[in-house]
Design a protein around this motif. Structure first.
Motif, mmCIF file in Angstrom:
data_model
loop_
_atom_site.group_PDB
_atom_site.id
_atom_site.type_symbol
_atom_site.label_atom_id
_atom_site.label_comp_id
_atom_site.label_asym_id
_atom_site.label_seq_id
_atom_site.Cartn_x
_atom_site.Cartn_y
_atom_site.Cartn_z
ATOM 1 N N GLY A 282 -94.019 -69.554 0.999
ATOM 2 C CA GLY A 282 -95.370 -69.824 1.474
ATOM 3 C C GLY A 282 -96.109 -70.945 0.780
ATOM 4 N N THR A 283 -95.490 -71.611 -0.180
ATOM 5 C CA THR A 283 -96.139 -72.735 -0.856
ATOM 6 C C THR A 283 -96.000 -73.996 -0.012
ATOM 7 N N LEU A 284 -97.110 -74.690 0.184
ATOM 8 C CA LEU A 284 -97.086 -75.905 0.996
ATOM 9 C C LEU A 284 -96.477 -77.062 0.214
ATOM 10 N N LEU A 285 -95.589 -77.805 0.867
ATOM 11 C CA LEU A 285 -95.001 -78.975 0.222
ATOM 12 C C LEU A 285 -96.040 -80.046 -0.075
ATOM 13 N N THR A 286 -97.121 -80.056 0.689
ATOM 14 C CA THR A 286 -98.181 -81.037 0.475
ATOM 15 C C THR A 286 -99.116 -80.645 -0.660
ATOM 16 N N GLY A 287 -98.962 -79.430 -1.194
ATOM 17 C CA GLY A 287 -99.767 -79.001 -2.329
ATOM 18 C C GLY A 287 -101.050 -78.311 -1.932
ATOM 19 N N GLY A 288 -101.700 -77.711 -2.922
ATOM 20 C CA GLY A 288 -102.991 -77.081 -2.727
ATOM 21 C C GLY A 288 -102.941 -75.625 -2.344
ATOM 22 N N LEU A 289 -101.771 -75.100 -1.992
ATOM 23 C CA LEU A 289 -101.650 -73.705 -1.578
ATOM 24 C C LEU A 289 -100.279 -73.189 -1.970
ATOM 25 N N GLY A 290 -100.256 -72.026 -2.618
ATOM 26 C CA GLY A 290 -98.974 -71.470 -3.024
ATOM 27 C C GLY A 290 -99.149 -70.147 -3.732
ATOM 28 N N TYR A 291 -98.037 -69.417 -3.856
ATOM 29 C CA TYR A 291 -98.066 -68.075 -4.415
ATOM 30 C C TYR A 291 -96.834 -67.873 -5.291
ATOM 31 N N VAL A 292 -97.053 -67.392 -6.494
ATOM 32 C CA VAL A 292 -95.949 -67.077 -7.391
ATOM 33 C C VAL A 292 -95.098 -65.943 -6.809
ATOM 34 N N SER A 317 -68.145 -69.744 2.855
ATOM 35 C CA SER A 317 -69.338 -69.792 2.001
ATOM 36 C C SER A 317 -70.272 -70.944 2.376
ATOM 37 N N SER A 318 -69.744 -71.957 3.057
ATOM 38 C CA SER A 318 -70.586 -73.081 3.467
ATOM 39 C C SER A 318 -71.671 -72.645 4.449
ATOM 40 N N TYR A 319 -71.445 -71.521 5.123
ATOM 41 C CA TYR A 319 -72.468 -71.024 6.045
ATOM 42 C C TYR A 319 -73.747 -70.630 5.310
ATOM 43 N N GLN A 320 -73.617 -70.326 4.019
ATOM 44 C CA GLN A 320 -74.811 -70.015 3.235
ATOM 45 C C GLN A 320 -75.772 -71.189 3.245
ATOM 46 N N GLN A 321 -75.229 -72.393 3.074
ATOM 47 C CA GLN A 321 -76.071 -73.583 3.078
ATOM 48 C C GLN A 321 -76.660 -73.833 4.462
ATOM 49 N N VAL A 322 -75.866 -73.573 5.501
ATOM 50 C CA VAL A 322 -76.345 -73.773 6.867
ATOM 51 C C VAL A 322 -77.523 -72.850 7.155
ATOM 52 N N VAL A 323 -77.370 -71.574 6.798
ATOM 53 C CA VAL A 323 -78.427 -70.603 7.054
ATOM 54 C C VAL A 323 -79.656 -70.908 6.216
ATOM 55 N N SER A 324 -79.456 -71.262 4.949
ATOM 56 C CA SER A 324 -80.584 -71.597 4.079
ATOM 57 C C SER A 324 -81.339 -72.806 4.613
ATOM 58 N N GLY A 325 -80.597 -73.811 5.074
ATOM 59 C CA GLY A 325 -81.245 -74.984 5.641
ATOM 60 C C GLY A 325 -82.016 -74.667 6.902
ATOM 61 N N ALA A 326 -81.435 -73.804 7.738
ATOM 62 C CA ALA A 326 -82.127 -73.403 8.967
ATOM 63 C C ALA A 326 -83.408 -72.639 8.649
ATOM 64 N N PHE A 327 -83.347 -71.737 7.673
ATOM 65 C CA PHE A 327 -84.536 -70.999 7.266
ATOM 66 C C PHE A 327 -85.616 -71.943 6.776
ATOM 67 N N LEU A 328 -85.219 -72.916 5.950
ATOM 68 C CA LEU A 328 -86.185 -73.860 5.408
ATOM 69 C C LEU A 328 -86.844 -74.662 6.517
ATOM 70 N N ALA A 329 -86.051 -75.131 7.491
ATOM 71 C CA ALA A 329 -86.603 -75.910 8.596
ATOM 72 C C ALA A 329 -87.598 -75.079 9.403
ATOM 73 N N VAL A 330 -87.240 -73.829 9.678
ATOM 74 C CA VAL A 330 -88.139 -72.955 10.438
ATOM 75 C C VAL A 330 -89.434 -72.723 9.674
ATOM 76 N N VAL A 331 -89.326 -72.495 8.367
ATOM 77 C CA VAL A 331 -90.526 -72.224 7.560
ATOM 78 C C VAL A 331 -91.440 -73.438 7.510
ATOM 79 N N VAL A 332 -90.877 -74.626 7.314
ATOM 80 C CA VAL A 332 -91.697 -75.834 7.261
ATOM 81 C C VAL A 332 -92.408 -76.067 8.591
ATOM 82 N N ILE A 333 -91.688 -75.875 9.687
ATOM 83 C CA ILE A 333 -92.312 -76.025 11.008
ATOM 84 C C ILE A 333 -93.431 -75.005 11.191
#
Length: 345
Positions: A282-292, A317-333
């Protein structure tokens, strides 16, 4: 000039009278819902994924598996804690993976002189690199990406020089207090887990209940406005990068204690994992908002996904990176959409 000022004051007064019962933006139900999703969305996903995995795989919810996941998550979580402070200020730290590896080597080497040296040496050395990063970013106004990228390469090169290109491996003596610190358990959980939880409690208090935490949010929200309000912008940046370096070194030391050696091949890509966990939390990449707390949930979510893929067995095991990347993209969007929605409310 006086007449113009008077007219302006009268216009402001008329505007206030026209909107006496206007509902504050922050009290909007939609805005509160958006904020709730942004802060606790990762936790909801973690609960759902864990529940499904528990029903699908009999070995997922066993004590041994949970304990192993918690211990393996602890080292990344410590690194992510420091990254949280950095990203909230609007910065980035790409050096933490190399500092993690360097800290492990320094801890294993220093263990021959006692546990205190094994812990303080990597924290002090990696913290010093963090100080240099912070000074170059805050005082020289260099881009965090470039500064920490240079530190990443430099720390990795220094680690390789200390180990003769990885040919030498320093060991932690069995039975030492350092080994017990990394490999011992308390109440069924590894000691690194309890250390990590203590650090997160301290980090949450510092971020939410201290003047320093207010400065961190202010710098990330609007650096110029923070300076006008009297916040020590440069000092705050130096502190967060120093903190990031110290925690990366400590994580490396704890990992060396857990493995009983300073493994040189570790830490590759850890900076990206830490950034992913922080953003997913939940921490914004642009800064100003985030939670430990969100960063801790983000780390656990990534580790649970990795464990589920390992439970399946038929997936590489490479699917771990694929899933992690997909999660990150969804969260940023999702974060971008929620941010724009809150601005419009």
């Amino acid at each position: 000039m006086t007449a113009t000022r008077t007219e302006t004051e009268e216009a402001v007064a008329r505007t206030e009278k026209e909107l006496p019962d206007a509902e504050p933006v922050g009290s909007s139900r939609s805005e509160r819902l958006s904020a709730l999703v942004q802060q606790h969305g990762a936790l909801a996903v973690l609960v759902i994924v864990s529940a499904v995995a528990s029903l699908s795989f009999g070995s997922f919810a066993t004590g041994d598996n949970v304990s192993n996941m918690a211990t393996s998550s602890a080292f990344l979580a410590v690194v992510a804690l420091g990254m949280t402070f950095v990203i909230i200020t609007g910065g980035i730290d790409l050096s933490v993976g190399s500092l993690f590896a360097l800290g492990g080597v320094l801890a294993a080497w220093g263990s021959q002189y006692g546990t205190l040296v094994a812990l303080l040496l990597p924290m002090a050395f990696c913290g010093l690199i963090g100080v240099v990063n912070g000074l170059l970013i805050a005082r020289s106004r260099l881009a965090p990406f470039i500064v920490t990228l240079a530190a990443m390469l430099g720390a990795r090169g220094l680690m390789l020089s200390l180990t003769d290109e990885g040919a030498d491996t320093y060991l932690v003596a069995k039975g030492s207090f350092l080994a017990e610190l990394g490999q011992g358990t308390t109440l069924g959980l590894g000691n690194p887990v309890w250390i990590t939880l203590a650090l997160f409690v301290a980090g949450a208090v510092a971020l939410r209940r201290s003047r320093f935490g207010q400065h961190v949010y202010a710098v990330g929200g609007n650096e110029d406005a923070a300076a006008l309000m009297g916040a020590p912008v440069a000092r705050t940046k130096v502190i967060v990068y120093t903190l990031s370096g110290v925690l990366a070194g400590l994580a490396g030391a704890l990992n060396a204690a857990w493995l009983a050696s300073g493994v040189t091949i570790l830490g590759n890509g850890m900076e990206l994992e830490a950034i992913s966990a922080v953003v997913i939390g939940g921490t914004l990449l642009t800064g100003g908002l985030g939670y430990v707390s969100g960063s801790l949930v983000g780390v656990l979510l990534l580790k649970v996904i990795q464990n589920v893929i390992n439970q399946i067995g038929s997936l590489d095991s490479s699917y771990q990176q694929v899933v992690s990347g997909a999660f990150l993209a969804v969260v940023v969007i999702a974060q971008t959409w929620l941010g724009r929605r809150r601005q419009l409310l």
